[in-house]
Structures are given as structure tokens and as C-alpha cells.
Design a protein around this motif. Structure first.
Motif, mmCIF file in Angstrom:
data_model
loop_
_atom_site.group_PDB
_atom_site.id
_atom_site.type_symbol
_atom_site.label_atom_id
_atom_site.label_comp_id
_atom_site.label_asym_id
_atom_site.label_seq_id
_atom_site.Cartn_x
_atom_site.Cartn_y
_atom_site.Cartn_z
ATOM 1 N N MET A 1 42.137 48.130 34.950
ATOM 2 C CA MET A 1 42.367 46.790 35.458
ATOM 3 C C MET A 1 41.075 46.113 35.919
ATOM 4 O O MET A 1 41.116 44.988 36.380
ATOM 5 N N GLU A 2 39.986 46.838 35.814
ATOM 6 C CA GLU A 2 38.694 46.274 36.228
ATOM 7 C C GLU A 2 38.411 44.952 35.517
ATOM 8 O O GLU A 2 37.779 44.061 36.086
ATOM 9 N N GLU A 3 38.880 44.792 34.299
ATOM 10 C CA GLU A 3 38.607 43.572 33.540
ATOM 11 C C GLU A 3 39.287 42.344 34.147
ATOM 12 O O GLU A 3 38.962 41.213 33.790
ATOM 13 N N LEU A 4 40.198 42.528 35.081
ATOM 14 C CA LEU A 4 40.870 41.407 35.751
ATOM 15 C C LEU A 4 40.199 41.021 37.066
ATOM 16 O O LEU A 4 40.522 39.985 37.642
ATOM 17 N N SER A 5 39.279 41.827 37.560
ATOM 18 C CA SER A 5 38.675 41.626 38.884
ATOM 19 C C SER A 5 37.769 40.409 38.926
ATOM 20 O O SER A 5 37.043 40.118 37.981
ATOM 21 N N TRP A 6 37.816 39.745 40.075
ATOM 22 C CA TRP A 6 36.886 38.666 40.367
ATOM 23 C C TRP A 6 35.782 39.232 41.255
ATOM 24 O O TRP A 6 36.022 40.079 42.106
ATOM 25 N N GLU A 7 34.586 38.721 41.091
ATOM 26 C CA GLU A 7 33.467 39.104 41.947
ATOM 27 C C GLU A 7 33.290 38.035 43.022
ATOM 28 O O GLU A 7 33.201 36.845 42.710
ATOM 29 N N THR A 8 33.250 38.448 44.282
ATOM 30 C CA THR A 8 32.976 37.509 45.372
ATOM 31 C C THR A 8 31.469 37.434 45.540
ATOM 32 O O THR A 8 30.817 38.421 45.847
ATOM 33 N N ILE A 9 30.920 36.238 45.324
ATOM 34 C CA ILE A 9 29.469 36.063 45.408
ATOM 35 C C ILE A 9 29.044 35.331 46.677
ATOM 36 O O ILE A 9 27.861 35.230 46.971
ATOM 37 N N GLY A 10 29.994 34.848 47.426
ATOM 38 C CA GLY A 10 29.735 34.199 48.713
ATOM 39 C C GLY A 10 31.045 33.909 49.405
ATOM 40 O O GLY A 10 32.088 33.824 48.763
ATOM 41 N N THR A 11 30.989 33.780 50.727
ATOM 42 C CA THR A 11 32.214 33.504 51.479
ATOM 43 C C THR A 11 31.866 32.773 52.761
ATOM 44 O O THR A 11 30.764 32.954 53.312
ATOM 45 N N ASP A 12 32.779 31.924 53.227
ATOM 46 C CA ASP A 12 32.574 31.193 54.461
ATOM 47 C C ASP A 12 33.937 30.753 54.997
ATOM 48 O O ASP A 12 34.908 30.668 54.244
ATOM 49 N N ILE A 13 33.978 30.454 56.283
ATOM 50 C CA ILE A 13 35.188 29.931 56.909
ATOM 51 C C ILE A 13 35.083 28.410 56.905
ATOM 52 O O ILE A 13 34.138 27.848 57.453
ATOM 53 N N ASP A 14 36.063 27.741 56.276
ATOM 54 C CA ASP A 14 36.088 26.278 56.258
ATOM 55 C C ASP A 14 36.767 25.689 57.485
ATOM 56 O O ASP A 14 36.459 24.572 57.894
#
Length: 181
Positions: A1-14
Motif C-alpha cells: 500500500m506504500e504506493e498510496l501514501s502521501w508525503e508530508t513536506i510541511g505542516t502548520d496550524i491555521d
């Protein structure tokens, strides 16, 4: 299922408010394109299915601003830092605070992610036995709650026929019915 994964490249609280945050993740999709994903970030919660010694159920009627009406359901609330991650301690605290009842024992039912497309919340459902009205209620400032005791079969019928639409309550009652009766 690795082919379905999204990579998080940044995150913040809006946005932050009491009870939850709105988080924005910058993501890379499996096809290599970038985008954003917003979701509600909330602490884990506990939901209590409280039985009296007579096998009736303690329920609450609570105003729910998001749907603009009183909702019949089960005592529930956030697992707080004072609970130190102990689900049963949180269940005992929420039961006492919202209903004034104290239980003889607790048993874990099921843990679920109720809406993992829009929130990271996790709900821990707990069965409480031997519940008696021996505690002082201690409602939060934003809680309008009345307490009632109903026959389990009536509660089950209300869930099955759609009279009770609260998802946490439906999950606890139906799981209990499927696994414990």
C-alpha cells in the motif's frame, strides 16, 4: 500500500480554539504533485456506556450547537493531561462530571477513528458497570446537560430506528450489542 501514501513536506496550524486545531499539511501525492490538506486535530476522547446495577443505562441530553438541537447520547469527553493517558481514569472523570454517577468497574469496548477523512480524533469506548449517582456533577462552562436513566432495550431501539443519531452513542451501543449480549 506504500504506493498510496502521501508525503508530508510541511505542516502548520491555521486556527486554534478550545478543543481543537485546524491543521494544514503541505503534501506530495503519489503522482509527484504537491498540494495542501486541512483537517481538525483533536485530543483523544472517551465515550462511556454506563450501566446501573439494574442494567439500565445512564444517558445525557445535551445542547449541540453544531446541529442546533438537544442530542441524546452517552457521557463523553476529552482525555485530559491529568488522566495521564489512562482511558479508564478519563471515563470515570467524565462519567462523574457529566452525570454525577460513579462506576464499580470499567471495561474497554472498542477504539475508533470516527471521521478520519477530516479529523485525527480517536474515540475510546468504555463500558461502565454498577453505576450509582454518588458524585458531584462538574460541568464545563460550555455544557448544558440533563441526565436520564433508560432501559437498555429502549436505548438500543432508539439507535436502530434512528431516533438517536449521535455517532459515538450508536457505536458504543451497537458494538456492545454485537459482542456482549
Amino acid at each position: 500500500m506504500e504506493e498510496l501514501s502521501w508525503e508530508t513536506i510541511g505542516t502548520d496550524i491555521d486556527y486554534t480554539c478550545p478543543g481543537f486545531d485546524v491543521r494544514r499539511d503541505e503534501v506530495r501525492f503519489p503522482d509527484g504533485t504537491d498540494g495542501e490538506y486541512h483537517y481538525i486535530e483533536e485530543p483523544p476522547a472517551v465515550v462511556v456506556l454506563p450501566f446501573t446495577p439494574e442494567d439500565d443505562v445512564v444517558v445525557i441530553d445535551e445542547w449541540r450547537q453544531a446541529v442546533g438541537r438537544v442530542n441524546r447520547g452517552l457521557p463523553a469527553g476529552t482525555i485530559e493531561s491529568t488522566d495521564e493517558g489512562d482511558v479508564e481514569a478519563a471515563a470515570a472523570r467524565e462519567l462523574a462530571e457529566e452525570t454525577g454517577y460513579v462506576a464499580d468497574s470499567f471495561e474497554r469496548l472498542i477504539d475508533v477513528e470516527p471521521s478520519n477523512g477530516i479529523t485525527n480524533s480517536r474515540h475510546h469506548h468504555v463500558l461502565a458497570r454498577g453505576c450509582e449517582p454518588t458524585a458531584d456533577r462538574n460541568l464545563d462552562g460550555n455544557e448544558s446537560i440533563a441526565v436520564d436513566v433508560v432501559a437498555y432495550d429502549d436505548l438500543l431501539a432508539d439507535v436502530v430506528d434512528g431516533t438517536i443519531v449521535d455517532g459515538r452513542t450508536a457505536m458504543a451501543v451497537l458494538y456492545h450489542e454485537l459482542t456482549s449480549r
